[in-house]
Design a protein around this motif. Structure first.
Motif, PDB file in Angstrom:
ATOM      1  N   PRO A  95      -4.914  12.220   9.322  1.00  0.00           N
ATOM      2  CA  PRO A  95      -4.591  11.174  10.293  1.00  0.00           C
ATOM      3  C   PRO A  95      -5.729  10.163  10.473  1.00  0.00           C
ATOM      4  O   PRO A  95      -5.480   8.966  10.620  1.00  0.00           O
ATOM      5  N   HIS A  96      -6.991  10.658  10.418  1.00  0.00           N
ATOM      6  CA  HIS A  96      -8.115   9.729  10.531  1.00  0.00           C
ATOM      7  C   HIS A  96      -8.197   8.815   9.323  1.00  0.00           C
ATOM      8  O   HIS A  96      -8.470   7.616   9.453  1.00  0.00           O
ATOM      9  N   MET A 138      -8.079   4.776   9.419  1.00  0.00           N
ATOM     10  CA  MET A 138      -9.150   3.977   8.822  1.00  0.00           C
ATOM     11  C   MET A 138      -8.587   3.043   7.763  1.00  0.00           C
ATOM     12  O   MET A 138      -8.988   1.900   7.642  1.00  0.00           O
ATOM     13  N   PHE A 139      -7.645   3.560   6.993  1.00  0.00           N
ATOM     14  CA  PHE A 139      -7.140   2.810   5.860  1.00  0.00           C
ATOM     15  C   PHE A 139      -6.225   1.676   6.320  1.00  0.00           C
ATOM     16  O   PHE A 139      -6.333   0.553   5.847  1.00  0.00           O
ATOM     17  N   ALA A 185       2.268   6.741   6.660  1.00  0.00           N
ATOM     18  CA  ALA A 185       0.945   6.768   6.020  1.00  0.00           C
ATOM     19  C   ALA A 185       0.445   8.208   5.893  1.00  0.00           C
ATOM     20  O   ALA A 185      -0.108   8.603   4.858  1.00  0.00           O
ATOM     21  N   CYS A 186       0.646   9.014   6.949  1.00  0.00           N
ATOM     22  CA  CYS A 186       0.211  10.415   6.895  1.00  0.00           C
ATOM     23  C   CYS A 186       1.032  11.207   5.885  1.00  0.00           C
ATOM     24  O   CYS A 186       0.500  12.073   5.194  1.00  0.00           O
ATOM     25  N   ILE A 187       2.335  10.907   5.807  1.00  0.00           N
ATOM     26  CA  ILE A 187       3.181  11.598   4.828  1.00  0.00           C
ATOM     27  C   ILE A 187       2.640  11.336   3.416  1.00  0.00           C
ATOM     28  O   ILE A 187       2.415  12.262   2.638  1.00  0.00           O
ATOM     29  N   TYR A 206       0.829  -1.208   0.000  1.00  0.00           N
ATOM     30  CA  TYR A 206       0.000   0.000   0.000  1.00  0.00           C
ATOM     31  C   TYR A 206       0.864   1.259   0.000  1.00  0.00           C
ATOM     32  O   TYR A 206       0.545   2.233  -0.665  1.00  0.00           O
ATOM     33  N   PHE A 207       1.962   1.218   0.756  1.00  0.00           N
ATOM     34  CA  PHE A 207       2.870   2.370   0.758  1.00  0.00           C
ATOM     35  C   PHE A 207       3.401   2.615  -0.657  1.00  0.00           C
ATOM     36  O   PHE A 207       3.450   3.753  -1.126  1.00  0.00           O
TER      37      PHE A 207
END
Lengths: 343, 258
Positions: free
Chosen positions: A274-275, A279-280, A292-294, A11-12
């Motif tokens: 961030p949410h 969730m993801f 993930a946030c980046i 995913y990244f």
């Protein structure tokens, strides 16, 4: 969704690919239509391209896309840190009062100069706005650090941040009330956010500050994880709470302060991303949430910027309006699909 | 002679830092706890049990008096120093979205892992062993928010266990639990004092459990700390002081209603 730990890297990778794609699209799409061929021309054989096309790509679209990328990353990571430190899903990068401090700085500069009838040339004022905003956020950070070092209870720090914002807003209101129309409009436009005003030199400054801020965040990952359990558990596993908080506040203020200084107070990204990351990826581990946030922050901000330029319409909407239209439905959808968000 | 694991000397409990706001809530007392002991801290609501445990774990400044942990003066210890000697489970319920049992327990390895918190093979083994010991190894990738109160308490015990400290402290570990779970949790703690030589101190309102399972009781009542084995405290009628003014009394190690 990406719940399985083994799939996280995939995913990244996909998000990174998407960010590159959106970055390219952000340069290709815009109010003036430029073909992909012309874009390649600008990059590889600048002599053959018409100067105005090259000017748009190099001096407008490329810096704009860079700024979108930087602000998306900086605000998302700041929001994540604040939600963790305050253990509050509604915390955002501005909760410490950084944007209110910056607003106050800008208002004092813009509206103050109008009250005293000082006329500023446009070029000077752009750089001065950034400086005023940065000074405002830096002073706010200083105040917050003094409070957080003296006060043990994080909720008191939170209340202090809110009260400070309130006071700053009141002073800004007073200045608005007293200033003339054109200065007022300049200020209002500043509050709507602008990804397009930063020059290449300013972008270099943004990039350096962001990289420093991110480096600090990466070294705080382990502590952020423990802070999820609350201050008491963090202390009993050996965390020096005041030092940790100070470091996190400094990195948040650096990341957020530079965004506000050069682009204005851009909302929603810092609270929503961030949410979306949680969730993801369905994990609370910051070793996953920070990257993930980046990635998600970069993607979403680039997407918002593409929307803001409304391909073919000939105008650019203020970024805060687009961010609100994109961000709010996402937040509502998340809340409705996951009732446990405030748990 | 090796020092007591915990030695409390003329400790009084209270709050406030400046002279004007200083307020003592419990007068000075002394007590000790040793290796492989399960100590139950008993007393009525508001007597200062939680304040005592917070003081003992260094979460609150020592109001007056001294605490020695493994022979070291507690007042001079750093947070890391405390973390090496003591683990703590509070009454606060951990509710974090998407937090996995494994990740929560892994946090107990804080002082052992590198700057980024990466777990070594040994760390992972310790985490899994602790989850087995607390009977939670089947829940390893479950979300903490989906666990029952009893399951969550076991996970919190596993988290304290991986911290690998000689002393473990629990603030009301049996609150919110049903009767079988209460016994099982305290039996689990007792088992840890025997198999791992831990010193475990837990506060509780379950007198029956304390009398039945604890090696030692610290009873806070009427401004005094009564220290002794359950049978000693029954013989000296210490519980009568705690139950004074109520219609309850202890008879043959059981609570009776008069």
């Amino acid at each position: 969704m990406a719940g399985n730990p083994k799939h996280i890297k995939v995913y990244f990778g996909a998000l990174l690919f998407m960010a590159i794609l959106l970055f390219a699209l952000d340069i290709i799409l815009g109010s003036v239509s430029i073909s992909i061929k012309e874009i390649f021309g600008v990059l590889f054989s600048p002599d053959k391209v018409e100067p105005h096309v090259s000017n748009i790509v190099i001096n407008f679209r490329l810096p704009r896309a860079c700024v979108a990328l930087i602000t998306g990353v900086a605000l998302s990571v700041s929001g994540l840190q604040m939600q963790t430190v305050f253990r509050n899903p509604l915390a955002d990068p501005y909760i410490l009062g950084v944007s209110s401090g910056a607003s106050l700085g800008v208002a004092l500069f813009l509206l103050g100069s109008s009250i005293f009838s000082i006329i500023l040339p446009a070029v000077v004022s752009n750089f001065c706005i950034a400086s005023a905003a940065f000074t405002g956020s830096a002073l706010t950070l200083f105040l917050i650090l003094i409070v957080s070092i003296r006060i043990r209870d994080i909720m008191t720090v939170l209340i202090f941040g809110i009260m400070f914002s309130g006071a700053a807003t009141a002073i800004v209101g007073l200045l608005q009330y007293m200033s003339n129309e054109s200065a007022l409009k300049t200020f209002v436009v500043w509050t709507l956010g602008n990804l397009g005003s930063a020059t290449f030199d300013e972008i270099k400054v943004m990039l350096v500050i962001t990289l420093i801020g991110l480096a600090v965040v990466i070294f705080s990952i382990k502590k952020l994880n423990i802070l999820l359990l609350g201050d008491m558990y963090a202390q009993t596993v050996g965390v020096n709470l005041k030092l940790t908080r100070t470091v996190i506040f400094i990195s948040t203020s650096l990341l957020t302060g530079q965004v506000v200084a050069f682009c204005g107070p851009i909302g929603f990204i810092g609270i929503a991303v961030p949410h979306i990351a949680r969730m993801f990826f369905r994990r609370a581990d910051h070793r996953i949430l920070v990257p993930a946030c980046i990635l998600l922050g970069a993607n979403i901000m680039l997407f918002c910027d593409i929307v803001s330029q409304l391909p073919g319409s000939g105008m650019i909407l203020p970024i805060n309006i687009v961010v609100a239209f994109v961000g709010i439905p996402v937040i509502i959808r998340i809340i409705l699909s996951n009732k446990k968000i405030v748990n | 002679m090796s020092p007591h694991r915990i030695k409390i000397e003329n400790l009084s409990l209270g709050y406030g830092y400046s002279l004007h706001t200083k307020h003592e809530i419990f007068p000075p007392f002394s007590a000790v706890a040793d290796k492989s002991q399960l100590v139950a801290l008993v007393g009525r609501n508001g007597i200062g049990k939680s304040t005592f445990l917070r003081t003992l774990t260094g979460l609150q400044h020592i109001f007056a008096g001294n605490i020695y942990i493994n022979g070291k003066t507690a007042a001079a210890m750093s947070r890391k120093g405390y973390a090496d000697l003591m683990s703590f489970v509070s009454t606060e319920t951990v509710r974090v979205m998407h937090l996995k049992v494994f990740d929560l327990v892994a946090m107990g390895r804080y002082t052992y892992t590198n700057l980024f918190g990466n777990l070594s093979v040994n760390d992972e083994k310790i985490i899994i062993d602790s989850l087995k010991m607390t009977g939670m190894d089947d829940f390893i990738w479950r979300n903490v928010s989906e666990l029952s109160d009893g399951e969550r308490q076991r996970v919190m015990i596993a988290r304290a266990l991986v911290q690998d400290t000689p002393i473990m402290i629990f603030d009301e570990p049996t609150a919110f639990l049903d009767i079988p779970n209460k016994y099982e949790i305290i039996l689990l703690l007792k088992n840890l004092t025997r198999t791992k030589s831990k010193t475990i101190i837990f506060s509780t309102h379950d007198l029956n459990i304390a009398l039945m399972l604890a090696d030692k009781i610290w009873l806070m009542a009427n401004g005094k700390m009564h220290e002794g084995t359950p049978s000693q405290l029954i013989q000296t009628n210490a519980f009568d002081e705690m139950l004074a003014g109520t219609k309850l009394k202890i008879e043959n190690g059981d609570i009776k209603f008069q």
